[in-house]
Design an enzyme around this catalytic site. Sequence first.
Site, short mmCIF file in Angstrom:
data_model
loop_
_atom_site.label_atom_id
_atom_site.label_comp_id
_atom_site.label_asym_id
_atom_site.label_seq_id
_atom_site.Cartn_x
_atom_site.Cartn_y
_atom_site.Cartn_z
N TYR A 194 -6.79 6.28 4.27
CA TYR A 194 -6.83 5.29 3.20
C TYR A 194 -6.01 4.06 3.56
O TYR A 194 -6.48 2.92 3.46
CB TYR A 194 -6.33 5.86 1.87
N GLU A 251 0.82 -1.20 0.00
CA GLU A 251 0.00 0.00 0.00
C GLU A 251 0.86 1.26 0.00
O GLU A 251 0.52 2.24 -0.66
CB GLU A 251 -0.95 0.00 1.19
N ASP A 292 -9.41 4.67 -2.94
CA ASP A 292 -8.27 5.16 -3.71
C ASP A 292 -8.81 5.81 -4.99
O ASP A 292 -10.02 5.88 -5.22
CB ASP A 292 -7.26 4.06 -3.98
#
Length: 319
Positions: A147, A64, A165
């Site tokens: 996020y 990520e 995203d």
Amino acid sequence: MTSTDASAPAPLSASVSVPVSETAGPAPEPAALHTPVLAWFDRHARDLPWRRPEAGAWGVMVSEFMLQQTPVVRVLPVYEQWLARWPRPADLAADAPGEAVRAWGRLGYPRRALRLHGAAVAITERHGGDVPSEHGQLLALPGIGEYTAAAVASFAYGQRHPVLDTNVRRVFARAATGVQYPPNATTAAERRLARALLPDDEATAARWAAASMELGALVCTAKNEDCGRCPIADACAWRLSGKPAHDGPPRRGQTYAGTDRQVRGRLLAVLREAVAPVPQAELDAVWDEPVQRARALDGLVADGLVEPLPDGLYRLPLT
């Protein structure tokens, strides 16, 4: 309740207030999106290393960080090398932050490497070296925002969180609100929409998060959407309204050539390849314009990516 239950959530328009294009038809019901998208994902999901069970939560977290503003094809080799060298957070935490910057290579936005190193240190000190599973604990780690916390909780631990995203936001903007592109920055309305679209069942919600992201990455792309391959084309508010052109604020483009980012990248490349501190003259040789070069170097020092030493020497940070 799963996304295929007969008692599916109420139509989107009844459950949440979402700005919809004036030319768009009614927003589709969540269940009308869940079933086909999840079925499509079952058939077309890419076999990526961070999706495999052996990746664990640390592998998901590393991916990520690396995938932010960087395409998968560039991330894959660096990810594999990173996990081979630092298979657990404690392994990275025990190394100098400059080594994280060195291993980051040319992925771009190298402050992400420092943030990932800082997160590894915090995981080692606060959580015994195991990536925490609670969303609040993830969010409390340095360098992790909403996020990334939601993504790790969802993809690593199968929890129910909206994961927004750029790809997901684009899919939701088109399918549910009837516009070509989402706003430049994530809005409260988008977060409400994402929550309204989440399946109630945790495992299904986690898979939905991955599936909607994959759909945006492979089919509902920014420039070349392929509606013929899209599993929800028949329910997409944007397509059904004739694909009205974007009429919001100009979309931010990314430039690189000639920018301070390019200069910073060249300076860091010299330092990454060096085994000893580098003299100023070696850095001066990578960019002709002295004012921009000095500004870029000062920025790297201020960001903690470069450590100045006496006698005009520079190195990647050790602490």
